[in-house]
Design an enzyme around this catalytic site. Structure first.
Site, mmCIF file in Angstrom:
data_model
loop_
_atom_site.group_PDB
_atom_site.id
_atom_site.type_symbol
_atom_site.label_atom_id
_atom_site.label_comp_id
_atom_site.label_asym_id
_atom_site.label_seq_id
_atom_site.Cartn_x
_atom_site.Cartn_y
_atom_site.Cartn_z
ATOM 1 N N ASP A 293 -35.735 -31.758 30.608
ATOM 2 C CA ASP A 293 -36.349 -31.637 31.918
ATOM 3 C C ASP A 293 -36.005 -33.000 32.649
ATOM 4 O O ASP A 293 -35.768 -34.126 31.966
ATOM 5 C CB ASP A 293 -37.735 -31.209 31.956
ATOM 6 C CG ASP A 293 -38.061 -30.807 33.443
ATOM 7 O OD1 ASP A 293 -37.267 -30.933 34.536
ATOM 8 O OD2 ASP A 293 -39.229 -30.019 33.583
HETATM 9 C C1 BGC Z 1 -38.704 -29.158 36.822
HETATM 10 C C2 BGC Z 1 -37.657 -28.322 36.295
HETATM 11 C C3 BGC Z 1 -36.365 -28.282 37.158
HETATM 12 C C4 BGC Z 1 -35.868 -29.678 37.214
HETATM 13 C C5 BGC Z 1 -34.924 -29.995 38.432
HETATM 14 C C6 BGC Z 1 -38.279 -30.600 37.220
HETATM 15 O O1 BGC Z 1 -39.026 -31.319 37.657
HETATM 16 O O2 BGC Z 1 -39.817 -29.291 35.984
HETATM 17 O O3 BGC Z 1 -38.087 -26.991 36.034
HETATM 18 O O4 BGC Z 1 -35.650 -27.302 36.715
HETATM 19 O O5 BGC Z 1 -37.125 -30.486 37.860
HETATM 20 O O6 BGC Z 1 -34.935 -29.532 39.551
#
Ligand code: BGC
Length: 721
Positions: free
Chosen positions: A254
């Site tokens: 993530d």
């Molecule tokens: C989120 C993800 C997301 C990523 C990119 C993170 O803060 O938890 O689900 O895909 O950001 O935007």
């Protein structure tokens, strides 16, 4: 010139990897042979907010990523979270995944995946950051709307076709957030403590189904488990995902989920994204080369601290992903913001809408309505904005108020906002900008004068509502809605309450109103889909993918106090263990206000006597349950036949009911058909912590056939030998 690959294959020339007719594994080895250490390490980390490098020297394209999971997100700047301000990136917003789950229709999950995959492909995205399959554990989790509900069987059945549909386009699905990211509070560090049994029975099955459906990538979660962050977690990634499940995909962090080079190298992380950088510096502090899997990794490989085989394993996986996407032969071209996608979005949005209550058959709306009062902020609000990373910029958006006007051109439609959320977005609390008492009074006045009231409220995508990065503060409907609904019902008992949300809400006001519709977040076509159902153009067929507890304390996770949720700031303990959702309500006999699997229709159904094809069975076999179903009402409609299993006398505690299969069937008025549901006997097993494996105990099992978790029509016995 010919040469040997490390897999022992002979390639005629170093450019053989370009030949699309060669097998992927052979091509991987062909490329691997030619890469320098620097080129290999570069593949393992970001080069921009949503991009990671290819191999420029060989013409191997870079990878482009996009959120996910409800549409292709508007273009983000290279080095920061700001929007790039493109004018060509307004997408189709598909319904939130809770709505998809509520359709209980895997064929719609396939259509969803195909359509969003086409949009991603057209936008030149190679990895779509979705779907999300974290289990709904508490109604306070700010991100439940991005997931597939509280039941592992339902989530698993829906995730597999979504993944398949996306990947048909040569775009990788990235299944997130692996694993145990069941709340937003303290998500970056909270250490989740959960039994092995609950992990395997509740929290992992949807991920396992996605891995087995061939998902090309997974995203690690922010939180910690078993002493390590989930993005570099030996147990979750090496032992379970890549080991036991034999998965050959790419584990991506993530954004900002990596914390340690050594763990990242050894514990199965393949690509690091989103670690802090201002991006403007290069080869220096906080440039992309400072990522855990960048220079520190390369240095460790060079000085022998890290075995080269670990680098090669990551690179092989990344090349495999590239050969499936950017380097795939005959990759489809995709399509973007089309009428066809709008139709798909509308169909799914309508199929997921759940009719919770319909006393005196107030719905469908009678065709000759003359004066309708539409009340509530959500009747006019763009609910694709806000909510965090899943926020979308739709090319078209039809609100409920607009759609009612289109469908009832001859009616007088009076709108009153009724309450004010402050329309705060991602990072602010909702602060009303209007006088709440005045809005309330205007709405009551509008309701008094109308033939019928349609209240469209619920939650929204403001911070601390259905929104990433924080949880909800309370279970009640916010912004004074319960009082407003009660007051509206007093002056006009012909009131339909439409809840737009991705979460359960407290609903003690429900006794005062005759009709309630759970409408979710429907995306671009939300208004049209809602009016399709309210008008009766489409018969409601959705079923709740999670329970609505009467009180917050009736929810399993909430009932164990703060160490269970939200934890003490460092750790939290999943004390309810395997009793999540309806498993808790049914086993502990705590009725839910609206149970899992519940949803009414405008038509009626009768179920005949259910039959089982065998009375005794054994591991490895399949069982088939047949149920005659008739549509005994006046319109075409669908029923979801649900099969719950229990083991009344077991050597370990078992839930009163566990969904093991379901089937949705559409029938014309007067039509009857026999639904056949086949389940593998092995799915009756529980996860045995001493054996560290699934165990199917011999003995008697009950198979309950019903139309919700509490409306059980027939119980059948089968003996497992
Ligand atoms: C989120 C993800 C997301 C990523 C990119 C993170 O803060 O938890 O689900 O895909 O950001 O935007």
């Amino acid at each position: 010139m010919s040469f040997q690959t490390s897999a022992g294959e002979t390639l005629d020339s170093p450019t053989d990897w370009l030949d699309p007719d060669k097998a992927i594994e052979e091509r991987i080895e062909g490329i691997l042979q030619q890469l320098t250490l620097e080129e290999k390490a570069a593949l393992c980390h970001a080069q921009g907010k949503f991009s990671s490098p290819g191999v420029p020297r060989l013409g191997i394209p870079e990878l482009w990523y996009s959120d996910g999971p409800h549409g292709v997100r508007a273009e983000i700047n290279w080095n920061n979270w700001g929007y790039a301000g493109w004018t060509s990136d307004s997408c189709t917003a598909f319904p939130a995944l809770t709505c998809l789950a509520a359709s209980f229709d895997p064929s719609l999950a396939l259509e969803y995946g195909r359509a969003i995959g086409q949009e991603a492909r057209y936008r030149k995205k190679d990895v779509l950051l979705g779907p999300g399959v974290n289990i709904y554990r508490t109604p306070l989790n700010g991100r439940n709307f991005e997931y597939l509900g509280e039941d592992p069987c339902l989530a698993a059945a829906m995730v597999a076709p979504y993944v398949q549909g996306v990947q048909e386009n040569g775009v990788a699905a990235c299944v997130k957030h692996y694993a145990l990211n069941n709340q937003e509070t303290d998500r970056g560090h909270i250490m989740v403590e959960v039994s092995q049994r609950a992990l395997h029975e509740i929290y992992l099955p949807a991920f396992k189904a996605a891995a087995q459906a061939g998902a090309w990538s997974f995203m690690g979660a922010y939180n910690q488990y078993n002493g390590e962050h989930c993005c570099h977690n030996d147990l979750l990634i090496n032992q379970i995902l890549k080991g036991r499940w034999g998965w050959d995909g790419v584990l991506i962090t993530d954004w900002g989920g990596a914390h340690d080079t050594r763990q990242a190298v050894f514990n199965g992380l393949d690509i690091e994204m989103g670690t802090y950088t201002n991006g403007l510096t290069s080869e220096s502090a906080f440039g992309y080369n400072d990522y855990y899997l960048a220079d520190p990794f390369l240095k460790g490989i060079k000085d022998g601290s890290y075995p080269i085989e670990l680098l090669n394993d990551k690179v092989r996986r990344i090349l495999r992903l590239m050969l499936r996407t950017t380097l795939a032969p005959r990759r489809p071209l995709g399509s973007f913001a089309t009428e066809a996608h709008a139709r798909t979005a509308r169909e799914i949005a309508a199929a997921g809408i759940v009719l919770l209550k319909n006393d005196k058959k107030l719905l469908p709306l009678s065709p000759g309505l003359r004066k309708i009062a539409v009340i509530g902020e959500n009747a006019t609000r763009n609910l694709m904005q806000g909510g965090g990373s899943s926020e979308l910029k739709p090319w078209r958006s039809v609100t409920p108020l607009q759609a009612l006007g289109l469908r009832y051109p001859d009616a007088e439609i009076v709108y009153a906002q009724g309450y004010d959320s402050g329309k705060a977005m991602y990072s602010q609390e909702g602060v009303p900008t209007h006088d709440p008492a005045r809005l309330h009074e205007q709405a009551v006045q509008a309701a008094r004068d109308a033939e019928l009231v349609i209240f469209v409220g619920g939650l929204n995508k403001n911070h601390r509502q259905d929104c990433e990065a924080a949880d909800r503060k309370s279970y009640e409907l916010p912004f004074g809605q319960p009082e407003l609904i009660r007051d509206l019902a007093l002056v006009n008992p012909r009131i339909v309450v439409v809840l737009l949300s991705g979460n359960a809400v407290e609903s003690s006001w429900a006794a005062q109103v005759p009709a309630i519709v759970q409408g979710w977040y429907g995306g671009s076509e939300a208004g049209n889909a809602l009016v399709d159902v309210l008008s009766g153009d489409v018969c409601p067929s959705g079923k709740l993918p999670f329970s609505f507890p009467e009180k917050l304390g009736d929810n399993a996770a909430m009932s164990f106090g703060s160490l269970s949720y939200p934890g003490d700031g460092k750790r939290q303990v999943y004390m309810e263990d395997i009793l999540v959702g309806y498993r808790w309500h049914d086993t502990r006999k705590i009725p839910a206000a609206w149970p899992f699997g519940h949803g009414l229709s405008y038509t009626s159904f009768s179920l005949g006597k259910a039959r089982l094809d065998k009375k005794t069975c054994q591991a490895g076999e399949q069982l088939t349950v047949s149920v005659p179903v008739s549509n005994t009402g006046k319109c075409r409609g669908a029923q979801v036949i649900q099969l719950y299993v229990s083991q009344p006398k077991a050597s370990v505690p078992r839930p009163a009911k566990e969904l093991k299969a379901f089937s949705k069937i559409w029938l014309d008025p007067g039509e009857s058909r026999t639904v056949e549901i086949t389940v593998p006997v092995d799915c009756f097993a529980y996860y045995d912590e001493t054996r560290q494996d699934w165990h199917l105990e011999a003995g008697e099992y009950l198979l309950r056939v019903g139309t919700s978790s509490t409306e059980i029509h027939t119980s059948l016995k089968v003996s497992v030998q």
